[in-house]
Enzyme design. Structure first.
Site: not given
Ligand code: THU
Length: 144
Positions: A51, A53, A64, A96, A99
């Site tokens: 991830n 940010e 993902e 999520c 994704c």
């Molecule tokens: N996040 C992911 O990278 N993948 C997921 O399937 C769930 C959430 C990340 C996004 C964000 O940077 C952090 O987790 C908190 O939501």
């Protein structure tokens, strides 16, 4: 991350989750402090993602989606056979909603291995995580 082309990418659940956990260390998550790593498997290769940010929070990219973007940028359209996801904390880090849709686009038969740092991984088909999904095949029906 490229596997030996003679044997193809590994499908071993434990190995994929170990690699997702390893790459998670590279996540850029200074705002949520929630680190996620993902490995995407196609018939010819594997791709790692984390991830990423942003100070403008809504610009965040999930692990993902980062892995799938790398897949496409390499000229690989899948099909995605498997996705392994590992997030911080005990319970499985299931993808999520966005994704799930992205995985479905390239892997309608994909298996998802989701894990945290304790207990058993959750193993499910993407169609279980995204029932009755809208995808390229349905779109094409309306374009005839
Ligand atoms: N996040 C992911 O990278 N993948 C997921 O399937 C769930 C959430 C990340 C996004 C964000 O940077 C952090 O987790 C908190 O939501």
């Amino acid at each position: 991350m490229r596997p030996d082309p003679r044997v193809g990418p590994t499908h071993d659940e434990a190995d994929l989750l170990r690699r997702a956990r390893d790459v998670r260390a590279r996540a850029y998550a200074p705002y949520s402090q929630f680190h996620v790593g993902a490995i995407v498997v196609t018939p010819t290769a594997t791709y790692a993602g984390v991830n990423v940010e942003n100070a403008s929070y809504r610009m965040t990219t999930c692990a993902e989606q980062t892995a799938i973007a790398r897949m496409v940028a390499e000229g690989d359209r899948g099909p995605i056979l498997a996705v392994a996801v590992v997030g911080d904390g005990a319970d499985p880090c299931t993808p999520c909603g966005a994704c799930r849709q992205t995985i479905f686009e390239f892997g309608p038969d994909a298996v998802v291995y989701a894990s945290g740092d304790a207990g058993h991984p959750l193993v499910a088909r993407i169609t279980e995580l995204l029932p009755h999904g809208f995808g390229p095949h349905r779109l094409a029906q309306g374009q005839r």
